[in-house]
Write a protein that holds these residues in place. Structure first.
Motif, PDB file in Angstrom:
ATOM      1  N   VAL A   1      -2.414  46.282  59.020  1.00 39.08           N
ATOM      2  CA  VAL A   1      -0.996  46.074  58.720  1.00 39.08           C
ATOM      3  C   VAL A   1      -0.841  45.161  57.511  1.00 39.08           C
ATOM      4  CG1 VAL A   1       1.144  45.059  59.570  1.00 39.08           C
ATOM      5  CG2 VAL A   1      -0.204  46.526  61.067  1.00 39.08           C
ATOM      6  N   PHE A   2      -1.592  44.056  57.480  1.00 37.45           N
ATOM      7  CA  PHE A   2      -1.505  43.138  56.348  1.00 37.45           C
ATOM      8  C   PHE A   2      -2.071  43.774  55.079  1.00 37.45           C
ATOM      9  CE2 PHE A   2      -0.408  40.044  59.449  1.00 37.45           C
ATOM     10  CZ  PHE A   2       0.101  38.951  58.784  1.00 37.45           C
ATOM     11  N   LEU A   3      -2.999  44.728  55.228  1.00 32.76           N
ATOM     12  CA  LEU A   3      -3.580  45.384  54.066  1.00 32.76           C
ATOM     13  C   LEU A   3      -2.557  46.228  53.324  1.00 32.76           C
ATOM     14  CD1 LEU A   3      -6.206  46.138  52.454  1.00 32.76           C
ATOM     15  CD2 LEU A   3      -6.432  48.064  54.025  1.00 32.76           C
ATOM     16  N   VAL A   4      -1.675  46.935  54.064  1.00 31.82           N
ATOM     17  CA  VAL A   4      -0.742  47.856  53.428  1.00 31.82           C
ATOM     18  C   VAL A   4       0.664  47.294  53.307  1.00 31.82           C
ATOM     19  CG1 VAL A   4      -2.040  49.841  54.266  1.00 31.82           C
ATOM     20  CG2 VAL A   4      -0.152  48.973  55.622  1.00 31.82           C
ATOM     21  N   ALA A   5       0.895  46.076  53.803  1.00 35.31           N
ATOM     22  CA  ALA A   5       2.245  45.509  53.763  1.00 35.31           C
ATOM     23  C   ALA A   5       2.680  45.218  52.336  1.00 35.31           C
ATOM     24  CB  ALA A   5       2.302  44.233  54.604  1.00 35.31           C
ATOM     25  N   THR A   6       3.951  45.453  52.070  1.00 32.63           N
ATOM     26  CA  THR A   6       4.502  45.168  50.742  1.00 32.63           C
ATOM     27  C   THR A   6       5.280  43.867  50.708  1.00 32.63           C
ATOM     28  OG1 THR A   6       6.431  46.516  51.308  1.00 32.63           O
ATOM     29  CG2 THR A   6       4.644  47.589  50.107  1.00 32.63           C
ATOM     30  N   ASN A   7       5.748  43.392  51.847  1.00 36.39           N
ATOM     31  CA  ASN A   7       6.455  42.106  51.928  1.00 36.39           C
ATOM     32  C   ASN A   7       5.575  41.138  52.702  1.00 36.39           C
ATOM     33  OD1 ASN A   7       8.541  43.364  50.711  1.00 36.39           O
ATOM     34  ND2 ASN A   7       9.979  43.206  52.389  1.00 36.39           N
ATOM     35  N   VAL A   8       5.140  40.084  52.080  1.00 32.97           N
ATOM     36  CA  VAL A   8       4.294  39.094  52.745  1.00 32.97           C
ATOM     37  C   VAL A   8       4.890  37.710  52.501  1.00 32.97           C
ATOM     38  CG1 VAL A   8       2.163  40.417  52.611  1.00 32.97           C
ATOM     39  CG2 VAL A   8       2.809  38.969  50.695  1.00 32.97           C
ATOM     40  N   PRO A   9       4.777  36.802  53.464  1.00 26.80           N
ATOM     41  CA  PRO A   9       5.266  35.442  53.240  1.00 26.80           C
ATOM     42  C   PRO A   9       4.573  34.805  52.043  1.00 26.80           C
ATOM     43  CG  PRO A   9       4.785  35.811  55.555  1.00 26.80           C
ATOM     44  CD  PRO A   9       4.270  37.011  54.818  1.00 26.80           C
ATOM     45  N   THR A  10       5.319  34.003  51.298  1.00 32.73           N
ATOM     46  CA  THR A  10       4.776  33.368  50.095  1.00 32.73           C
ATOM     47  C   THR A  10       3.542  32.544  50.405  1.00 32.73           C
ATOM     48  OG1 THR A  10       7.055  33.207  49.307  1.00 32.73           O
ATOM     49  CG2 THR A  10       5.386  31.918  48.133  1.00 32.73           C
ATOM     50  N   LYS A  11       3.571  31.806  51.506  1.00 35.18           N
ATOM     51  CA  LYS A  11       2.450  30.939  51.836  1.00 35.18           C
ATOM     52  C   LYS A  11       1.208  31.722  52.235  1.00 35.18           C
ATOM     53  CE  LYS A  11       3.963  30.548  56.674  1.00 35.18           C
ATOM     54  NZ  LYS A  11       2.853  31.316  57.216  1.00 35.18           N
ATOM     55  N   ASP A  12       1.338  33.037  52.490  1.00 35.53           N
ATOM     56  CA  ASP A  12       0.212  33.848  52.940  1.00 35.53           C
ATOM     57  C   ASP A  12      -0.402  34.674  51.823  1.00 35.53           C
ATOM     58  OD1 ASP A  12       0.482  32.903  55.486  1.00 35.53           O
ATOM     59  OD2 ASP A  12       1.760  34.549  56.158  1.00 35.53           O
ATOM     60  N   SER A  13       0.002  34.467  50.594  1.00 35.31           N
ATOM     61  CA  SER A  13      -0.546  35.239  49.487  1.00 35.31           C
ATOM     62  C   SER A  13      -0.593  34.365  48.243  1.00 35.31           C
ATOM     63  CB  SER A  13       0.307  36.487  49.239  1.00 35.31           C
ATOM     64  OG  SER A  13      -0.275  37.304  48.251  1.00 35.31           O
ATOM     65  N   ASN A  14      -1.619  33.521  48.168  1.00 34.95           N
ATOM     66  CA  ASN A  14      -1.766  32.590  47.054  1.00 34.95           C
ATOM     67  C   ASN A  14      -2.898  33.033  46.135  1.00 34.95           C
ATOM     68  OD1 ASN A  14       0.230  30.917  48.146  1.00 34.95           O
ATOM     69  ND2 ASN A  14      -1.263  29.835  49.416  1.00 34.95           N
ATOM     70  N   GLY A  15      -2.640  33.003  44.842  1.00 33.98           N
ATOM     71  CA  GLY A  15      -3.692  33.242  43.867  1.00 33.98           C
ATOM     72  C   GLY A  15      -3.781  34.659  43.351  1.00 33.98           C
ATOM     73  N   VAL A  16      -2.996  35.590  43.886  1.00 33.10           N
ATOM     74  CA  VAL A  16      -3.012  36.983  43.431  1.00 33.10           C
ATOM     75  C   VAL A  16      -1.581  37.398  43.125  1.00 33.10           C
ATOM     76  CG1 VAL A  16      -3.608  39.355  43.996  1.00 33.10           C
ATOM     77  CG2 VAL A  16      -5.042  37.495  44.832  1.00 33.10           C
TER      78      VAL A  16
END
Length: 748
Positions: free
Chosen positions: A490-505
């Motif tokens: 689910v996290f692999l294909v999700a398009t909306n992710v929390p800001t704190k969960d996607s840092n550096g990309v």
């Protein structure tokens, strides 16, 4: 919920990614729907886009189709709404535009380079050709649909050829049967040659099936393991699977059982599974000490005693367990994944080291394979070389039992495994499997029943409690792993992710490439760690007195690992520290220098941090370790669930990792993972004292830590192990264990 549109960020990756009704929401919203008890919270999210399409609307043909089975293509339609003088809306007639040969040539040229052009490319091409951007967009949609249709026609042609071959084989077998009987009376001839020929033919068929199963097992070893599951690897049999079909559909005796008897056995198993999954007391009794459900075997014998049950023998042990949980994927996708041996194995990388479909007894009906029956082989493992694997042949039956419920049942059938491979350690599946209930909006409730009958064997003292209590191979382990892997998808294909969960990309393509690389790294770690027949372990003694298992293997052509001779070393120890505390210590980049002798006391900086699950411990990070002499990057994948925790890491090429962060394909990035597996020691602990002081109320027991290193000892596949290589890995393991014990203050 505030969203930041990042679709204007640059990205060279040409592919789209899937969207679906559930995944188009923020991840926090999805999981709140699945667990009503979760507290409502709002958080800022950032929508990461690959720039190839609008936010949350992109797709890729090689992604997991979790919630949608096909792509709806919009035809060219230039309908527009205009307001007349009275304020009423009326529609213009549809306009159809036929492109010129020059326009088609230009679009074909771009299609060859990028079948999924982004918005900027479409706008530039529309200006160049004098077309509306929507016309360019629809042309590319229609062109992709045409290509897909051509591929489907080609696949249908291959399947038709295969069906014709099977029909010819069927006819030849029927002719041979007719020739072996008298044409007048229909009885078999008395010729000894005919009888001998029939017996020999049956023996050859049995041997042929055994060899096909062995080929499948070898293929899993030497084949290339992809970083993700493509849609082409669906539950439908591939050409190789078609070759593995025996004559079970029209020959009664290949495995010593008729097809009708196999169907009777799986139907009885289905009835038993449904009762085992739904019945409460007195069949299942909940333990007051542990809270776990325990099977009342006397009641089980009264309810289900039949020719398949028999009496519990003194040399046999029975393991039975039941667990349920919410899974965040679509029901049809989950059912199809269970009926495909490769996808099933990839859903449970820490449990299934080998899997193969030996025979397709029934294909089932419809897209979801209702009524499909497969004969399968699996090797079930723990992530340690100290516990023997369980090899088992079983029949898997898939059945829709109501409008929103499916059942997958596994059962070992008498005589089948004996005729295929009588050398197996006796381990049989009594009716086991799961009931899958569709909860809508991409959620399923899975109730899992695991029921094994095994020979009693000696288990290493470290794992005796975990194995004998049924935790190691029980339902809790299967459900926890399934939940973790499906969350990862689910996290692999999700398009909306929390800001704190996607840092550096900055892009979705970059995030996806990193997660796929980490997933492949963890799969490789699980394959290299267990007691599977893929590995041949030898025992040596470490400098601290602990046992170390070492094994070597050769990589000849897999670009996902360094080519050459690889040495693996594994050691298992018990530590008087809770598994949660041990997991947090090993995954913490700030404390890495306390145990990692390769870091040489250097400073560790987190460059990328991506969530892949609800628990913050489920994350993929890229770490930079800087010293005066060199700069090393390490990819780390940490995972935790209700049964087991893992920390897997590998040094990576800096330039290669930067390209992955930009969204490039990661399948050719070579990684050689090392890491840790952490288990609770299996002892159900209780408070030592009664007190109001929280620091003295600890009820958590110790942990069983498995530490594994993989080292490339030579670039030559013909190199042999040397004393220096074994001594070096012995030092590495011993020093790492000493450092961990010293940091956690448990050296004694």
């Amino acid at each position: 919920m505030s969203l930041v549109d990042m679709s204007s960020l640059p990205n060279s990756h040409p592919k789209h990614f899937p969207s679906s009704p559930a995944l188009s929401l923020s991840l926090a919203g999805i999981f709140r729907d699945g667990r009503a008890a979760a507290s409502e919270e709002r958080e800022d999210t950032v929508e990461i886009s690959s720039e190839n399409s609008g936010p949350a609307k992109s797709r890729s043909d090689d992604d997991y189709e979790l919630l949608a089975e096909g792509e709806q293509v919009n035809l060219i339609d230039d309908e527009e709404d205009d307001d007349d003088n009275n304020g009423n809306k009326k529609k213009k007639r549809k306009k159809y535009h036929r492109h010129t040969p020059e326009q088609i040539r230009e679009m074909e040229a771009l299609f060859k380079e990028s079948p999924h052009p982004d918005e900027k490319q479409r706008l530039q091409l529309s200006k160049q050709l004098g077309l509306h951007p929507r016309q360019v967009k629809f042309w590319f949609q229609n062109r992709r649909t045409q290509i897909k249709a051509i591929q489907e026609r080609h696949e249908n042609s291959l399947l038709k050829t295969e069906i014709d071959k099977l029909r010819d084989e069927n006819k030849a077998l029927r002719d041979s049967i007719k020739k072996s009987s008298c044409p007048n009376c229909g009885f078999a001839t008395s010729s000894k040659d005919s009888i001998a020929g029939t017996t020999e033919e049956q023996k050859l068929r049995i041997e042929n099936s055994r060899l096909k199963a062995e080929v499948e097992k070898l293929r899993t070893v030497i084949g290339k393991f992809p970083g993700g599951i493509s849609p082409s690897s669906s539950s439908y049999p591939s050409e190789n699977d078609q070759e593995n079909k025996s004559s079970l559909d029209f020959y009664t005796g290949n495995f010593g059982m008729e097809k009708s008897r196999i169907m009777d056995a799986v139907n009885r198993a289905m009835d038993e599974l449904r009762k085992m999954a739904t019945n409460g007391e007195p069949l299942w009794i909940r333990s007051y000490e542990t809270g776990r459900e325990i099977l009342n075997y006397d009641e089980y014998m009264k309810e289900f005693c039949s020719e398949d049950c028999g009496k519990m023998q003194s040399k046999k042990s029975i393991e039975a367990s039941r667990e349920s949980g919410i899974i965040f994927v679509d029901l049809p996708w989950l059912v199809q994944s269970f009926m495909d041996a490769n996808q099933w194995k990839e859903l449970f990388p820490c449990l299934v080291s080998k899997a193969a479909t030996v025979d397709v007894i029934s294909n089932g009906e419809g897209v979801n394979r209702d009524g499909a029956v497969h004969l399968m082989f699996a090797e079930i493992q723990m992530l340690t070389p100290m516990v023997a694997t369980r090899e088992v042949y079983f029949v898997r039956y898939c059945k829709q039992i109501s409008a929103n419920q499916w059942a997958i049942v596994d059962i070992s059938v008498d005589k089948v495994e004996d005729n295929i491979d009588s050398s197996l350690q006796k381990c049989r599946k009594r009716p086991s499997g799961c009931i899958i209930e569709d909860k809508s909006n991409g959620h399923c409730k899975v109730t899992w029943v695991e029921h094994f009958e095994c020979q009693k064997t000696t288990v290493h003292s470290l794992y005796r409690t975990i194995v004998n209590s049924g935790l190691a191979f029980g339902a809790k382990h299967w459900i926890s792993t399934l939940q973790q892997q499906c969350e990862r998808l689910v996290f692999l294909v999700a398009t909306n992710v929390p800001t704190k969960d996607s840092n550096g990309v900055a892009t979705l393509a970059g995030r996806k490439s990193i997660l796929k690389l980490a997933q492949r790294m963890t799969w490789s770690f699980c394959r290299a760690l267990g007691a599977s027949s893929l590995n041949s372990w030898n025992k040596i003694t470490s400098k601290t007195g602990d046992d170390i298992r070492v094994a070597s293997r050769k990589n000849l052509n897999d670009p996902g690992e360094p080519l050459g001779t690889i040495l693996s070393a594994v050691s298992c120890v018990w530590l008087p520290v809770s598994h949660h505390a041990l997991f947090e210590f090993l995954r913490d980049e700030n404390r890495r220098k306390e145990w990692d002798i390769m870091s040489c006391g250097s400073t560790v900086q987190s460059i990328v941090n991506l969530a892949k699950g609800q628990d913050r411990g489920n994350a993929v990070t890229t770490l930079a370790m800087k010293t005066d002499e060199q700069n090393v990057w390490v990819l780390q994948d940490s995972s935790t669930n209700a049964y087991e925790s893992m920390v897997v890491y590998a040094p990576v090429d800096i330039n290669g990792m930067k390209s992955v962060m930009n969204g490039c394909d990661s399948s050719n990035i070579a990684v050689l993972p090392s890491g840790f597996s952490i288990l609770p020691d299996g002892i159900e602990s209780r408070p030592f004292v009664i007190t109001s002081k929280p620091e003295e109320k600890s009820t958590e027991g110790g942990s069983v830590l498995t530490i594994a290193f993989q080292i490339l000892i030579s670039n030559s596949p013909t190199a042999k192990l040397s004393v220096d290589s074994i001594d070096s890995v012995n030092t590495l393991v011993s020093c790492t264990l000493q450092n961990i014990k010293r940091s956690l203050q448990c050296e004694d």
